[in-house]
Design an enzyme around this catalytic site. Structure first.
Site, PDB file in Angstrom:
ATOM      1  N   CYS A 121      48.369  40.928  33.455  1.00  0.00           N
ATOM      2  CA  CYS A 121      47.894  41.620  32.238  1.00  0.00           C
ATOM      3  C   CYS A 121      46.956  42.784  32.593  1.00  0.00           C
ATOM      4  CB  CYS A 121      47.171  40.649  31.302  1.00  0.00           C
ATOM      5  SG  CYS A 121      48.218  39.323  30.645  1.00  0.00           S
ATOM      6  N   ARG A 122      45.722  42.472  32.990  1.00  0.00           N
ATOM      7  CA  ARG A 122      44.716  43.532  33.148  1.00  0.00           C
ATOM      8  C   ARG A 122      44.930  44.410  34.380  1.00  0.00           C
ATOM      9  NH1 ARG A 122      39.796  39.581  32.954  1.00  0.00           N
ATOM     10  NH2 ARG A 122      41.433  38.300  33.902  1.00  0.00           N
ATOM     11  N   SER A 123      45.087  43.778  35.557  1.00  0.00           N
ATOM     12  CA  SER A 123      45.133  44.623  36.763  1.00  0.00           C
ATOM     13  C   SER A 123      46.406  45.469  36.873  1.00  0.00           C
ATOM     14  CB  SER A 123      44.873  43.820  38.046  1.00  0.00           C
ATOM     15  OG  SER A 123      45.828  42.813  38.234  1.00  0.00           O
TER      16      SER A 123
ATOM     17  N   CYS B  17      42.581  41.231  38.954  1.00  0.00           N
ATOM     18  CA  CYS B  17      42.187  40.333  37.857  1.00  0.00           C
ATOM     19  C   CYS B  17      42.541  38.911  38.282  1.00  0.00           C
ATOM     20  CB  CYS B  17      42.854  40.738  36.546  1.00  0.00           C
ATOM     21  SG  CYS B  17      44.660  40.654  36.571  1.00  0.00           S
TER      22      CYS B  17
ATOM     23  N   ASN C 190      47.159  38.883  37.669  1.00  0.00           N
ATOM     24  CA  ASN C 190      47.905  40.097  38.047  1.00  0.00           C
ATOM     25  C   ASN C 190      49.147  40.297  37.170  1.00  0.00           C
ATOM     26  OD1 ASN C 190      49.620  41.444  40.991  1.00  0.00           O
ATOM     27  ND2 ASN C 190      48.333  42.522  39.544  1.00  0.00           N
TER      28      ASN C 190
ATOM     29  N   ASP D 282      39.848  39.145  29.168  1.00  0.00           N
ATOM     30  CA  ASP D 282      41.173  38.587  29.450  1.00  0.00           C
ATOM     31  C   ASP D 282      41.961  38.463  28.136  1.00  0.00           C
ATOM     32  OD1 ASP D 282      43.352  37.092  30.164  1.00  0.00           O
ATOM     33  OD2 ASP D 282      42.209  35.580  31.275  1.00  0.00           O
TER      34      ASP D 282
HETATM   35  P1  4NP Z   1      45.218  38.617  33.816  1.00  0.00           P
HETATM   36  O1  4NP Z   1      45.493  37.566  32.621  1.00  0.00           O
HETATM   37  O2  4NP Z   1      44.211  37.957  34.734  1.00  0.00           O
HETATM   38  O3  4NP Z   1      44.692  39.801  33.112  1.00  0.00           O
HETATM   39  O4  4NP Z   1      46.570  38.824  34.483  1.00  0.00           O
HETATM   40  C1  4NP Z   1      45.870  36.246  32.822  1.00  0.00           C
HETATM   41  C2  4NP Z   1      47.183  35.951  33.115  1.00  0.00           C
HETATM   42  C3  4NP Z   1      47.560  34.633  33.264  1.00  0.00           C
HETATM   43  C4  4NP Z   1      46.639  33.606  33.113  1.00  0.00           C
HETATM   44  C5  4NP Z   1      45.318  33.915  32.833  1.00  0.00           C
HETATM   45  C6  4NP Z   1      44.932  35.230  32.686  1.00  0.00           C
HETATM   46  N1  4NP Z   1      47.042  32.242  33.251  1.00  0.00           N
HETATM   47  O5  4NP Z   1      46.202  31.357  33.052  1.00  0.00           O
HETATM   48  O6  4NP Z   1      48.216  31.989  33.583  1.00  0.00           O
END
Ligand code: 4NP
Length: 174
Positions: free
Chosen positions: A18-20, A13, A16, A136
């Protein structure tokens, strides 16, 4: 599928956190449950949170369904991943595009013969969320984290079906 053993899949994602990581633990759970000898890891296209544990909200919602994310640490996707992993699964279309750009760089760096990685969406074969992004959840509310889990479970089951068919074909031709 390549002849490398075991088969290796990487969930990717943006951050790294939340989703992945959720996808990693859920997909590993379903692969183990179906006795598939597959190694699963995760990474982010960004380097926003190097070494950080998964987001506490992701951890909390996952744990309510029995998935423990606490041992994971974020890392950025790197060129070598295109040599080490058989399959890279993008959580959304922007991730997919960024992975494809890095894939092109890996071809230049290592040469075509070194790279056998396939790239797909997490939802590639999931009839419920077919080719949809895993949204997201980072800037949203609790529903977003439940949605990530719903989609990761549904898409992991679809991947387990694909892996099972592919492993069976490998055995059949022997
Ligand atoms: P992920 O979510 O891609 O599912 O891990 C996010 C985590 C952090 C951020 C954006 C999306 N950020 O902007 O810090």
């Amino acid at each position: 599928m390549s002849s490398k053993t075991p088969y290796k899949g990487l969930c990717v994602c943006l951050g790294n956190i939340c989703r992945s990581p959720t996808a990693e633990v859920v997909l590993r759970y379903f692969c183990d449950k179906h006795q598939l000898d597959i190694v699963i890891d995760s990474a982010g296209t960004s380097n926003y949170h190097p070494g950080k544990a998964p987001d506490e909200r992701s951890q909390k919602h996952a744990l309510k369904r029995g998935y423990d994310l606490s041992a994971l640490h974020a890392r950025q996707l790197k060129l070598q991943d295109f040599i080490e992993f058989d399959l890279i699964l993008a959580m959304d279309h922007e991730n997919l595009s960024n992975i494809q750009d890095l894939f092109a760089q890996a071809h230049v760096e290592y040469g075509v013969s070194q790279i056998r990685t396939k790239i797909a969406l997490m939802s590639e074969y999931d009839q419920t969320y077919l080719k949809q992004a895993v949204p997201d959840p980072y800037y949203g509310g609790v529903d977003g984290f439940e949605r990530v889990l719903d989609q990761c479970e549904s898409s992991s089951l679809a991947w387990v079906n694909i892996f099972t068919q592919q492993f069976k074909q490998q055995i059949d031709v022997k």
